[in-house]
Design a protein around this motif. Structure first.
Motif, PDB file in Angstrom:
ATOM      1  N   ASP A   3       1.004  -1.254  -0.068  1.00  0.00           N
ATOM      2  CA  ASP A   3       0.004   0.086   0.175  1.00  0.00           C
ATOM      3  C   ASP A   3       0.939   1.204  -0.035  1.00  0.00           C
ATOM      4  N   ARG A  43      -5.554  -9.293  -1.633  1.00  0.00           N
ATOM      5  CA  ARG A  43      -6.713  -8.927  -2.596  1.00  0.00           C
ATOM      6  C   ARG A  43      -7.565  -7.598  -1.650  1.00  0.00           C
ATOM      7  N   ARG A  44      -7.421  -7.412  -0.586  1.00  0.00           N
ATOM      8  CA  ARG A  44      -7.977  -6.081  -0.117  1.00  0.00           C
ATOM      9  C   ARG A  44      -7.190  -4.797  -0.570  1.00  0.00           C
ATOM     10  N   ALA A  46      -5.800  -4.566  -3.281  1.00  0.00           N
ATOM     11  CA  ALA A  46      -5.598  -4.414  -4.797  1.00  0.00           C
ATOM     12  C   ALA A  46      -4.115  -4.339  -5.450  1.00  0.00           C
ATOM     13  N   GLU A  49      -0.336  -7.354  -9.948  1.00  0.00           N
ATOM     14  CA  GLU A  49      -0.044  -8.811  -9.962  1.00  0.00           C
ATOM     15  C   GLU A  49       1.469  -8.763 -10.121  1.00  0.00           C
TER      16      GLU A  49
END
Length: 95
Positions: A3, A43-44, A46, A49
């Protein structure tokens, strides 16, 4: 890495120093571990990849002491399954 809005965490020594500088007693009331499921956490966040391999390498390439401290669990492929973040409740009491 996950993040970009989280640049770094302040150490307990830094928090203690700031409390002292502002005339507050620093009191650690409670500490706990926060269990994190790796896939859910990714996943949370985002996470793109292309960043995933770097995050996996960071967790799995950490020292044995770090893996123990954060209870990093890996699957049979060596990928992280879960880990624990550290939580603390600090109270500042005016002198």
């Amino acid at each position: 890495m996950r993040d970009p809005s989280h640049v770094r965490e302040y150490s307990l020594a830094e928090w203690n120093e700031w409390f002292e500088e502002n005339g507050l007693d620093y009191i650690e009331k409670q500490k706990w571990n926060i269990p994190i499921d790796f896939e859910n956490w990714i996943r949370r966040g985002a996470v793109p990849e292309e960043k995933r391999p770097d995050i996996i390498a960071h967790l799995t390439g950490s020292s044995p002491a770090c893996r123990d401290e954060f209870e990093i669990v890996q699957n049979d492929k060596g990928e992280p399954v879960s880990f624990k973040l550290k939580g603390i409740l600090i109270v500042g009491r005016k002198r």
